[in-house]
Design a protein around this motif. Structure first.
Motif, PDB file in Angstrom:
ATOM      1  N   VAL A   1      -0.896   0.492  11.255  1.00 34.58           N
ATOM      2  CA  VAL A   1      -0.696   1.250  10.939  1.00 34.58           C
ATOM      3  C   VAL A   1       1.139   1.871  11.079  1.00 34.58           C
ATOM      4  CG1 VAL A   1      -0.652   4.009  11.654  1.00 34.58           C
ATOM      5  CG2 VAL A   1      -2.379   2.396  11.989  1.00 34.58           C
ATOM      6  N   PRO A   2       1.622   2.001   9.966  1.00 37.33           N
ATOM      7  CA  PRO A   2       2.892   1.859   9.351  1.00 37.33           C
ATOM      8  C   PRO A   2       3.989   3.669  10.331  1.00 37.33           C
ATOM      9  CG  PRO A   2       2.395   2.966   7.578  1.00 37.33           C
ATOM     10  CD  PRO A   2       0.904   2.497   8.241  1.00 37.33           C
ATOM     11  N   VAL A   3       4.671   2.770  10.956  1.00 35.85           N
ATOM     12  CA  VAL A   3       5.456   3.190  12.614  1.00 35.85           C
ATOM     13  C   VAL A   3       7.042   3.196  11.666  1.00 35.85           C
ATOM     14  CG1 VAL A   3       6.750   3.610  14.691  1.00 35.85           C
ATOM     15  CG2 VAL A   3       4.051   3.158  14.521  1.00 35.85           C
TER      16      VAL A   3
ATOM     17  N   LYS B   1      14.424   4.594  18.086  1.00 30.64           N
ATOM     18  CA  LYS B   1      13.355   5.072  18.646  1.00 30.64           C
ATOM     19  C   LYS B   1      12.447   5.567  17.651  1.00 30.64           C
ATOM     20  CE  LYS B   1      15.111   9.386  17.502  1.00 30.64           C
ATOM     21  NZ  LYS B   1      15.829  11.154  18.457  1.00 30.64           N
ATOM     22  N   VAL B   2      11.335   5.621  18.110  1.00 30.39           N
ATOM     23  CA  VAL B   2      10.326   6.367  17.226  1.00 30.39           C
ATOM     24  C   VAL B   2      10.392   7.556  16.477  1.00 30.39           C
ATOM     25  CG1 VAL B   2       7.673   6.513  16.534  1.00 30.39           C
ATOM     26  CG2 VAL B   2       8.609   4.125  17.804  1.00 30.39           C
ATOM     27  N   SER B   3      10.243   7.630  15.792  1.00 29.30           N
ATOM     28  CA  SER B   3      11.080   9.130  14.753  1.00 29.30           C
ATOM     29  C   SER B   3       9.139   9.219  14.579  1.00 29.30           C
ATOM     30  CB  SER B   3      11.611   9.062  13.758  1.00 29.30           C
ATOM     31  OG  SER B   3      11.315   8.415  13.020  1.00 29.30           O
ATOM     32  N   ALA B   4       8.480   9.174  13.585  1.00 31.05           N
ATOM     33  CA  ALA B   4       6.904   9.228  13.343  1.00 31.05           C
ATOM     34  C   ALA B   4       6.594   7.955  13.390  1.00 31.05           C
ATOM     35  CB  ALA B   4       7.515   9.640  11.772  1.00 31.05           C
ATOM     36  N   ILE B   5       4.865   8.850  12.895  1.00 28.84           N
ATOM     37  CA  ILE B   5       3.396   7.556  12.892  1.00 28.84           C
ATOM     38  C   ILE B   5       2.267   7.771  12.033  1.00 28.84           C
ATOM     39  CG2 ILE B   5       1.720   6.473  14.686  1.00 28.84           C
ATOM     40  CD1 ILE B   5       3.096   6.714  16.352  1.00 28.84           C
ATOM     41  N   SER B   6       2.343   6.887  11.027  1.00 31.77           N
ATOM     42  CA  SER B   6       1.903   7.310  10.361  1.00 31.77           C
ATOM     43  C   SER B   6       0.634   8.162  10.265  1.00 31.77           C
ATOM     44  CB  SER B   6       1.714   6.254   8.995  1.00 31.77           C
ATOM     45  OG  SER B   6       0.221   6.317   8.300  1.00 31.77           O
ATOM     46  N   THR B   7      -0.189   8.885   9.884  1.00 32.49           N
ATOM     47  CA  THR B   7      -1.492   9.154   9.678  1.00 32.49           C
ATOM     48  C   THR B   7      -2.886   8.430   8.908  1.00 32.49           C
ATOM     49  OG1 THR B   7      -1.117  11.003   7.694  1.00 32.49           O
ATOM     50  CG2 THR B   7      -0.947  11.878  10.420  1.00 32.49           C
ATOM     51  N   ALA B   8      -2.845   7.446   8.618  1.00 29.94           N
ATOM     52  CA  ALA B   8      -3.455   6.342   7.789  1.00 29.94           C
ATOM     53  C   ALA B   8      -2.564   5.628   7.583  1.00 29.94           C
ATOM     54  CB  ALA B   8      -3.293   6.935   6.463  1.00 29.94           C
TER      55      ALA B   8
ATOM     56  N   SER C   1      -2.682   2.535   0.066  1.00 33.18           N
ATOM     57  CA  SER C   1      -2.605   0.746  -0.912  1.00 33.18           C
ATOM     58  C   SER C   1      -3.154   1.153  -2.061  1.00 33.18           C
ATOM     59  CB  SER C   1      -3.642  -0.337  -0.297  1.00 33.18           C
ATOM     60  OG  SER C   1      -5.158  -0.226  -0.441  1.00 33.18           O
ATOM     61  N   LEU C   2      -2.808   0.669  -2.935  1.00 28.05           N
ATOM     62  CA  LEU C   2      -3.021   1.428  -4.442  1.00 28.05           C
ATOM     63  C   LEU C   2      -4.653   1.159  -4.903  1.00 28.05           C
ATOM     64  CD1 LEU C   2      -2.487   2.015  -7.456  1.00 28.05           C
ATOM     65  CD2 LEU C   2      -2.121  -0.329  -7.827  1.00 28.05           C
TER      66      LEU C   2
END
Length: 343
Positions: free
Chosen positions: A314-316, A283-290, A296-297
């Protein structure tokens, strides 16, 4: 078989191959129904570095490569001869500071006793001086009436002067003794500060001694062994890594256009490339805000004007839910996975 028949058969075989390829590609990359698919995803686990906190030579290595370890297991032992000497020196300095405090306490007690004796002597001297003053006053009156001789008067005055001088001397001695008490009390304060410093140095030496035994910070599996017995290590140097087995998840990088159907709590079907035929539930636990590019570096900067629109990802974070323990144990950090979020 005629040439025409061969040609028709060739066309049919080509058409069949095209249809099979289209079905395979469609099944691989096109998911029917309410599904958001991505193969840009990997299994993730915490990789905990184990660092040395002191300088020294490695005396013993107690782990093997890719070995399961428990939190608190001894991994590396650093030679502690120098650390033990530091502890002994710090313990001696601490004992010396305590002894100095004891001497200062006894000095204050002795000086305070001397002050009490001085006060008693002063009280006695004052009584004698007051009595001699009264006696001198009477002799002055009698001398004025010629009732006593001058010699008798001089004797009374000399007695008074002597008792007054003794009183003044004892008073000055008392002030000097009181100063000694104050000085010794200041020395006690200095001794207390010295004791605190010696105690802190002793605790630091004991703490550094404890750092010579390096323990596993968590349950997990060790990395490659790249250290050797006898090697000199420095504070902060990484000795090995431990892959934390207590938490495992998937990071899926979805396109920004797919996020409208993805929310925390959404059900996910997970397939791992290394485990064909095994499907995991998540299950999806969190979605990145960026977006990934923003984190990235060297984040992209379009302020120069050379802009090409690129669909961002977007990382999920996806957690595993109710899966077979044996299959979960086969997962490794970094494995490629395919995720289908149902909505």
């Amino acid at each position: 078989m005629t040439h025409r028949s061969k040609k028709i058969l060739s066309y049919l075989l080509t058409l069949a191959v095209v249809i099979i390829a289209a079905v395979w590609i469609g099944g691989k990359f096109i998911s029917p129904g309410n599904v958001e698919f991505t193969d840009n995803a990997q299994v993730k686990q915490q990789i905990v570095p184990v660092n040395s906190r002191v300088q020294g030579y490695i005396r013993e290595i107690r782990f093997s490569e890719y070995e399961a370890v428990k939190k608190g297991d001894t991994l590396v032992i650093i030679d502690d001869a120098d650390m033990r000497l530091n502890v002994a020196r710090a313990r001696a300095d601490y004992a010396n500071a305590l002894a100095g405090r004891s001497v200062a306490d006894r000095s204050v007690e002795s000086a305070s006793a001397n002050v009490a004796v001085s006060e008693a002597s002063i009280a006695e001297a004052k009584v004698l001086m007051d009595n001699a003053a009264t006696e001198l006053g009477r002799y002055e009156q009698l001398l004025a009436k010629d009732a006593v001789t001058r010699q008798q008067y001089d004797r009374a005055k000399t007695d008074y002067d002597a008792k007054k001088a003794r009183y003044d001397m004892l008073a000055r001695q008392r002030r000097a003794t009181s100063s000694v008490v104050d000085i010794n009390r200041q020395r006690i304060s200095q001794s207390e500060a010295g004791i605190e410093l010696a105690k802190a140095l002793l605790e630091t030496a004991e703490l550094n001694l404890s750092y010579t035994v390096i323990l596993a910070p968590c349950d997990g599996y060790t990395s490659r062994k790249e250290i050797q017995v006898g090697q000199l290590v420095q504070p902060g140097q990484t000795l090995l890594d431990i892959v934390d087995s207590s938490d495992i998840w998937v990071t899926a990088n979805y396109k920004e256009t797919q996020l409208r159907h993805i929310a925390p709590g959404s059900e996910v079907e997970i397939e791992v490339d290394a485990l064909p035929g095994v499907k995991f539930k998540g299950k999806v636990s969190a979605i990145s805000t960026a977006t990934g590019a923003s984190l990235s570096l060297l984040p992209q900067d379009n302020s120069a004007g050379n802009f090409v629109k690129v669909r961002q990802r977007v990382p999920v974070r996806i957690s595993f839910v109710d899966n077979n323990a044996e299959d979960m144990a086969r997962l490794r950090a970094g494995m490629n996975v395919e995720c289908k979020v149902r909505y």
